[in-house]
Scaffold this active site. Structure first.
Site, mmCIF file in Angstrom:
data_model
loop_
_atom_site.group_PDB
_atom_site.id
_atom_site.type_symbol
_atom_site.label_atom_id
_atom_site.label_comp_id
_atom_site.label_asym_id
_atom_site.label_seq_id
_atom_site.Cartn_x
_atom_site.Cartn_y
_atom_site.Cartn_z
ATOM 1 N N ARG A 202 41.180 32.864 42.477
ATOM 2 C CA ARG A 202 41.731 33.315 41.336
ATOM 3 C C ARG A 202 41.973 32.006 40.849
ATOM 4 O O ARG A 202 43.313 31.705 41.097
ATOM 5 C CB ARG A 202 42.733 34.313 41.512
ATOM 6 N N GLU B 107 33.801 45.086 36.465
ATOM 7 C CA GLU B 107 35.093 45.541 36.849
ATOM 8 C C GLU B 107 35.573 46.334 35.610
ATOM 9 O O GLU B 107 36.581 46.920 35.149
ATOM 10 C CB GLU B 107 36.100 44.383 36.699
ATOM 11 N N ARG C 31 47.059 49.795 35.519
ATOM 12 C CA ARG C 31 47.252 49.594 36.903
ATOM 13 C C ARG C 31 48.500 49.147 37.285
ATOM 14 O O ARG C 31 49.109 48.968 38.389
ATOM 15 C CB ARG C 31 46.262 48.403 37.423
ATOM 16 N N ARG D 38 36.132 32.033 40.657
ATOM 17 C CA ARG D 38 36.255 32.765 39.539
ATOM 18 C C ARG D 38 36.631 31.856 38.540
ATOM 19 O O ARG D 38 37.825 31.363 38.682
ATOM 20 C CB ARG D 38 37.047 34.010 39.929
ATOM 21 N N ASN E 234 40.144 46.948 41.270
ATOM 22 C CA ASN E 234 41.214 47.034 40.579
ATOM 23 C C ASN E 234 41.006 47.311 39.269
ATOM 24 O O ASN E 234 41.779 48.197 38.692
ATOM 25 C CB ASN E 234 42.256 45.629 40.672
ATOM 26 N N ASP E 235 40.224 46.630 38.590
ATOM 27 C CA ASP E 235 40.391 46.662 37.084
ATOM 28 C C ASP E 235 39.264 47.786 36.757
ATOM 29 O O ASP E 235 39.333 48.674 35.967
ATOM 30 C CB ASP E 235 39.792 45.628 36.411
ATOM 31 N N HIS F 114 49.793 42.390 39.732
ATOM 32 C CA HIS F 114 49.339 41.188 40.432
ATOM 33 C C HIS F 114 50.754 40.618 41.451
ATOM 34 O O HIS F 114 50.410 39.886 42.340
ATOM 35 C CB HIS F 114 49.144 40.017 39.466
ATOM 36 N N CYS G 264 35.620 42.653 45.597
ATOM 37 C CA CYS G 264 36.843 41.562 45.814
ATOM 38 C C CYS G 264 38.130 42.404 45.281
ATOM 39 O O CYS G 264 39.014 41.652 45.397
ATOM 40 C CB CYS G 264 36.432 40.615 45.109
HETATM 41 C C1 PEP Z 1 39.774 43.167 40.335
HETATM 42 O O1 PEP Z 1 40.073 43.572 39.042
HETATM 43 O O2 PEP Z 1 39.461 43.996 41.338
HETATM 44 C C2 PEP Z 1 39.897 41.751 40.796
HETATM 45 C C3 PEP Z 1 39.592 41.443 41.972
HETATM 46 O O3 PEP Z 1 40.649 40.931 39.666
HETATM 47 P P1 PEP Z 1 42.219 41.046 39.485
HETATM 48 O O4 PEP Z 1 42.588 41.667 40.482
HETATM 49 O O5 PEP Z 1 42.469 39.422 39.669
HETATM 50 O O6 PEP Z 1 42.321 41.382 38.022
HETATM 51 MG MG MG Z 2 40.196 42.009 37.735
#
Ligand code: PEP
Ligand code: MG
Length: 586
Positions: free
Chosen positions: A299, A437, A471, A336, A460-461, A192, A508
């Site tokens: 977020r 995700e 990650r 979200r 991402n997840d 993050h 996203c």
């Molecule tokens: C993701 O997991 O792709 C996502 C957009 O959520 P975050 O990165 O906030 O976990």
């Molecule tokens: Mg995520």
């Protein structure tokens, strides 16, 4: 000069002085210049640290004399004497004034000066006293540092922050206007802190093991967040090279200006909405600057992280409404619900369970909300109330089983009924979406699609959970492969199931920020993309160079490459795109 290679986490090139950021409690001496308005406050910080240190040593001395007798019991007396010596404190004060330096730096200077005198003495006993001086100096510095919550308040001039690791809350606490770049020993492209650097448009490189031990505050460092190269104490040719790259980046970025007020379109005129990912600290003017067509991911957990507590329903209504009001009437925002957990943790707060062995697999996100219905309801009520002021839709993160979606929908329906009974004005038909995700969600997308209105692919997840690759862990970053055939298949399943049910599909996750992956995903059927605002112009440019047919052909080819490795798939797409969009830096 030393050259390091890390992971490019946020584009752009920068040169500047290092600022070593360490978490509270670590041994380090931050050294920085202050301006004259801060001299008095540094001197009073110094006086407080002297007073605190004297008290600590007196009580240590009392404790020691209870246990031992004789000369050992009196070792602290000399420490107290030094701390009470007006010459010592006066020298430190003068150092602050004359050198315009922070209190820690002054203490360090004076400690070194006194220690050198003792170290030069012939008498062994007296030579040994140098250690006492260092001891006092270290204690003073620890006390000075203990006063501030983090390194953030000590950054007073533009610098490149070098840290072992930065948590999202540490990153957002830093004074953005003074941060030229970030380099961290640990972390990955989708941690993050990296996302925040990209959102801020601050060049960042992560995964340079031990740099925070090697570099020192004040040394010059070059950061190329596009290539992942970091140069410590660069020579002139390295500086010239960085300036050249940075001039190219700048002139290309300038050429994107004309796209700012245009919508995302392919060469053959197919609409590709390009939306922004934001959090509570995003300056909404940034969205105009890049020509975002709405907000595809808000977020909300950053409200919690910045307040270090749960915001009240009223505070949330205010925050969500503020964002809605800054969008134009036809622009939509996807809010979200809380995604706390994983690396997004509120320390010392019951809001998040930070004692879990595997927080990414634990009580994260929707799981937390469904166990804390009062928190969930307050947030849903606030979002619904804000919906009276513009176009808004709700997104549930981390859904892994159908029951979670059903429960969340039930709570949302309860809140709708409650507000209705209270006579509150809101959008009763607010759309609800599911983040895909977790691999299980992709695999049951058909069932989920029937009980929601849209899907948002959180790549991402999705990559992390599909490939079992943390990650955040730079040591296994090469296994974090967006173009992995398994990830591609899950995305295909999701798109097919969603479209069969008339659900819109957004991406996203960070895959949307990479033009190569964005074009591939568009060819696979994704309807719109939400990304770090700064990357919108580049992605818009690339879409303007390709037709839908180009993208569909690319996706078809990739589907037939199941037996290939992710890097081969990626390279194929990149080469194709280089042909279609020559001159665009990919
Ligand atoms: C993701 O997991 O792709 C996502 C957009 O959520 P975050 O990165 O906030 O976990
Ligand atoms: Mg995520």
């Amino acid at each position: 000069m030393r050259v390091f290679e890390g992971l490019p986490a946020s584009n752009g090139q920068v040169a500047g002085p290092v600022y070593i950021f360490r978490k509270k409690g670590c041994e380090q001496v931050p050294e920085y210049e202050i301006d004259d308005t801060l001299i008095d406050s540094e001197i009073s910080r110094l006086a407080d640290a002297f007073a605190l240190t004297r008290n600590q040593i007196r009580s240590l001395s009392a404790e020691l004399s209870k246990r031992v007798s004789g000369t050992e019991a009196s070792i602290f007396e000399s420490h107290v004497m030094i701390l009470e010596d007006p010459m010592v404190i006066e020298k430190c004060q003068r150092n602050i004034k004359d050198k315009m330096c922070n209190a820690e730096w002054a203490v360090n200077n004076i400690t070194a000066e006194y220690a050198a005198i003792f170290e030069g003495m012939e008498d062994e006993y007296l030579r040994e006293r140098a250690n006492d001086i260092y001891d006092i100096g270290n204690r003073l510095i620890r006390n000075l540092q203990g006063e501030s919550d983090s390194g953030s308040t000590q950054i007073l001039k533009p610098c490149v922050v070098v840290a072992d690791e930065l948590s999202p809350s540490e990153t957002i606490a830093l004074p953005r206007h003074l941060i030229l770049g970030f380099v961290t020993d640990r972390g990955s492209m989708t941690s993050h802190a990296s996302l925040i650097s990209r959102a801020l448009g601050i060049p960042a490189v992560v995964g340079i093991v031990n740099l925070s031990e090697i570099a020192r505050t004040g040394e010059c460092v070059l950061v190329d967040g596009t290539s992942g190269k970091v140069v410590l104490n660069p020579d002139q040719s390295a500086i010239d090279e960085l300036n050249k790259t940075s001039a190219f980046t700048k002139s290309f970025n300038d050429s994107l200006e004309e796209l700012k007020n245009k919508q995302g379109l392919t060469k053959d005129g197919i609409s590709v909405p390009l939306l922004a990912n934001i959090d509570s600290s995003t300056a909404m003017t940034d969205l105009y600057a890049v020509g975002a067509e709405g907000v595809g991911l808000y977020r909300t957990e950053y409200l919690w992280l910045s307040l270090k507590r749960e915001p009240s329903e009223e505070e949330q209504v205010e925050a969500y409404t503020r964002v809605l009001r800054s969008l134009s009437a036809d622009q939509e925002i996807t809010i979200r619900v809380l995604d706390l957990g994983g690396d997004k943790i509120i320390m010392d707060d019951q809001c998040a369970n930070n004692k879990e062995a595997n927080p990414f697999l634990g009580n994260r996100s929707i799981r937390y909300l469904l166990r804390n219905l009062d928190v969930f309801k307050r947030q849903l009520r606030a979002i619904l109330r804000a919906s009276a002021h513009g176009k808004l839709q709700i997104l549930y993160p981390m859904i892994s089983v159908l029951e979670e979606l059903r429960e969340a929908n039930k709570i949302l329906d309860d809140c709708i009924l409650e507000l209705h009974q209270e006579g509150v004005c809101f959008d009763e038909g607010v759309k609800r979406g599911v983040m895909i995700e977790v691999p299980s969600a992709a695999l049951i997308a058909e069932s989920l699609a029937q009980e929601c209105d849209f899907f948002s692919l959180g790549t991402n997840d999705l990559i992390q959970y599909t490939l079992a690759v943390d990650r955040l862990n730079e040591t296994i970053a090469r296994l974090y492969q967006p173009a992995h055939p398994a990830v591609m298949r899950l995305i295909d399943i999701t798109i097919k199931a969603g479209h069969e049910n008339g659900n819109k599909i957004t991406v996203c996750g960070e895959m949307a920020t990479d033009p190569v992956m964005a074009v591939l995903l568009f060819g696979m059927g994704v309807d719109e993309f939400s990304m770090t605002p700064n990357t919108i112009p580049l992605v818009k440019k690339v879409f303007s160079c390709i037709s839908r047919d180009d993208a569909v052909k690319m996706a078809d080819k990739v589907r037939s490459m199941n037996a290939k490795q992710a890097d081969q798939i990626y390279q194929y797409c990149k080469n194709k795109l280089l042909e279609l969009a020559p001159g665009v830096p990919l």
